[in-house]
Design a protein around this motif. Structure first.
Motif, PDB file in Angstrom:
ATOM      1  N   ASP A  19       0.837  -1.201   0.000  1.00 58.87           N
ATOM      2  CA  ASP A  19       0.000   0.000   0.000  1.00 58.87           C
ATOM      3  C   ASP A  19       0.871   1.249   0.000  1.00 58.87           C
ATOM      4  N   ILE A  20       0.249   2.373  -0.348  1.00 59.41           N
ATOM      5  CA  ILE A  20       0.924   3.659  -0.321  1.00 59.41           C
ATOM      6  C   ILE A  20       0.088   4.624   0.510  1.00 59.41           C
ATOM      7  N   ALA A  30       5.890  23.334   3.322  1.00 61.80           N
ATOM      8  CA  ALA A  30       5.150  22.074   3.222  1.00 61.80           C
ATOM      9  C   ALA A  30       5.994  21.013   2.521  1.00 61.80           C
ATOM     10  N   GLU A  31       5.675  19.761   2.806  1.00 55.64           N
ATOM     11  CA  GLU A  31       6.370  18.628   2.187  1.00 55.64           C
ATOM     12  C   GLU A  31       5.349  17.553   1.841  1.00 55.64           C
ATOM     13  N   LEU A  32       5.580  16.907   0.718  1.00 55.00           N
ATOM     14  CA  LEU A  32       4.803  15.718   0.377  1.00 55.00           C
ATOM     15  C   LEU A  32       5.597  14.521   0.884  1.00 55.00           C
ATOM     16  N   LYS A  33       5.042  13.822   1.876  1.00 57.51           N
ATOM     17  CA  LYS A  33       5.686  12.623   2.401  1.00 57.51           C
ATOM     18  C   LYS A  33       4.868  11.415   1.988  1.00 57.51           C
ATOM     19  N   VAL A  34       5.568  10.435   1.446  1.00 56.88           N
ATOM     20  CA  VAL A  34       4.949   9.207   0.973  1.00 56.88           C
ATOM     21  C   VAL A  34       5.534   8.055   1.777  1.00 56.88           C
ATOM     22  N   ILE A  35       4.671   7.151   2.223  1.00 56.10           N
ATOM     23  CA  ILE A  35       5.133   5.917   2.865  1.00 56.10           C
ATOM     24  C   ILE A  35       4.724   4.754   1.970  1.00 56.10           C
ATOM     25  N   MET A  36       5.711   3.986   1.552  1.00 50.79           N
ATOM     26  CA  MET A  36       5.445   2.764   0.797  1.00 50.79           C
ATOM     27  C   MET A  36       5.530   1.607   1.790  1.00 50.79           C
ATOM     28  N   HIS A  37       4.397   0.934   1.978  1.00 47.11           N
ATOM     29  CA  HIS A  37       4.258  -0.088   3.015  1.00 47.11           C
ATOM     30  C   HIS A  37       4.709  -1.473   2.506  1.00 47.11           C
ATOM     31  N   GLU A  50      10.065   5.654   3.300  1.00 50.33           N
ATOM     32  CA  GLU A  50       9.522   7.009   3.331  1.00 50.33           C
ATOM     33  C   GLU A  50      10.233   7.815   2.251  1.00 50.33           C
ATOM     34  N   ILE A  51       9.437   8.511   1.451  1.00 52.75           N
ATOM     35  CA  ILE A  51       9.972   9.344   0.379  1.00 52.75           C
ATOM     36  C   ILE A  51       9.459  10.761   0.607  1.00 52.75           C
ATOM     37  N   ASN A  52      10.380  11.701   0.729  1.00 51.76           N
ATOM     38  CA  ASN A  52      10.013  13.098   0.929  1.00 51.76           C
ATOM     39  C   ASN A  52      10.292  13.837  -0.374  1.00 51.76           C
ATOM     40  N   PHE A  53       9.224  14.330  -1.011  1.00 54.31           N
ATOM     41  CA  PHE A  53       9.345  15.030  -2.280  1.00 54.31           C
ATOM     42  C   PHE A  53       9.447  16.548  -2.108  1.00 54.31           C
ATOM     43  N   GLY A  54       9.457  17.022  -0.863  1.00 50.34           N
ATOM     44  CA  GLY A  54       9.450  18.474  -0.667  1.00 50.34           C
ATOM     45  C   GLY A  54       8.158  19.030  -1.225  1.00 50.34           C
ATOM     46  N   GLY A 113      14.113  20.432 -18.159  1.00 47.95           N
ATOM     47  CA  GLY A 113      14.534  19.036 -18.071  1.00 47.95           C
ATOM     48  C   GLY A 113      14.623  18.511 -16.657  1.00 47.95           C
ATOM     49  N   ASP A 114      14.486  19.396 -15.658  1.00 43.68           N
ATOM     50  CA  ASP A 114      14.545  18.975 -14.255  1.00 43.68           C
ATOM     51  C   ASP A 114      13.229  18.391 -13.754  1.00 43.68           C
ATOM     52  N   VAL A 115      12.163  18.510 -14.531  1.00 39.67           N
ATOM     53  CA  VAL A 115      10.857  17.993 -14.112  1.00 39.67           C
ATOM     54  C   VAL A 115      10.844  16.478 -14.343  1.00 39.67           C
ATOM     55  N   VAL A 116      10.721  15.713 -13.253  1.00 39.65           N
ATOM     56  CA  VAL A 116      10.774  14.253 -13.316  1.00 39.65           C
ATOM     57  C   VAL A 116       9.418  13.681 -12.907  1.00 39.65           C
ATOM     58  N   HIS A 117       8.962  12.701 -13.668  1.00 42.55           N
ATOM     59  CA  HIS A 117       7.713  11.990 -13.389  1.00 42.55           C
ATOM     60  C   HIS A 117       8.057  10.696 -12.643  1.00 42.55           C
ATOM     61  N   TYR A 118       7.736  10.666 -11.340  1.00 42.37           N
ATOM     62  CA  TYR A 118       7.925   9.470 -10.522  1.00 42.37           C
ATOM     63  C   TYR A 118       6.623   8.686 -10.510  1.00 42.37           C
ATOM     64  N   LEU A 119       6.719   7.389 -10.651  1.00 48.50           N
ATOM     65  CA  LEU A 119       5.563   6.502 -10.591  1.00 48.50           C
ATOM     66  C   LEU A 119       5.806   5.499  -9.469  1.00 48.50           C
ATOM     67  N   LEU A 120       4.957   5.549  -8.447  1.00 51.93           N
ATOM     68  CA  LEU A 120       5.053   4.645  -7.306  1.00 51.93           C
ATOM     69  C   LEU A 120       3.886   3.671  -7.390  1.00 51.93           C
ATOM     70  N   ILE A 121       4.197   2.372  -7.342  1.00 48.49           N
ATOM     71  CA  ILE A 121       3.187   1.340  -7.555  1.00 48.49           C
ATOM     72  C   ILE A 121       3.130   0.396  -6.362  1.00 48.49           C
TER      73      ILE A 121
END
Length: 145
Positions: A19-20, A30-37, A50-54, A113-121
């Protein structure tokens, strides 16, 4: 050509993610924090990622399906011989990332070119994140032992 490549923070991920969870609070710094379980997979990893995207450019959550944002065919799988999608990916030549970069930068600006598309599954969620900064990752003790 649009393609998905593995993004493996800290170590090779050999198990799928169950799960995510993610948290965003609208405030200064503010920060976007993601937890990949990962710890929720039987006989899987004992810690979660834990992924912190800022402050990301954009975030889109999907429930177990591809479709809202185009994802290329041929998603890489985990290294343990399973058919599970690799949980942390980067989408190269992403149309979604290009559209955001085109709105923010001129066509000649190298920052586009610094814009990166991350895909978390995970087995139950998909999270797309557009970020201009490299995420910070760390392995954390599960909160729901």
């Amino acid at each position: 050509m649009v393609r998905a490549i593995k993004w493996m923070p800290k170590r090779e991920l050999t198990y799928p993610c169950a799960d995510i969870s993610y948290f965003w609070e609208a405030r200064k710094d503010a920060e976007l924090k993601v937890i990949m379980h990962f710890s929720r997979i039987a006989d899987g990893l004992k810690n979660d990622l834990e992924i912190n995207f800022g402050i990301p450019m954009a975030v889109c959550w999907e429930d177990e399906s591809y479709g809202l944002i185009e994802v290329p065919d041929g998603i890489p799988t985990t290294e343990n011989g399973s058919k599970w999608s690799h949980p942390t990916l980067i989408i190269e030549e992403s149309e979604w990332a290009r559209k955001y970069a085109d709105r923010k930068y001129s066509s000649t600006d190298p920052k586009a070119g610094d814009v990166v598309h991350y895909l978390l599954i995970s087995l139950n969620d998909i999270l797309h994140v557009l970020s201009e900064t490299k995420p910070v990752t760390k392995w954390v003790t599960p909160i729901d032992d």
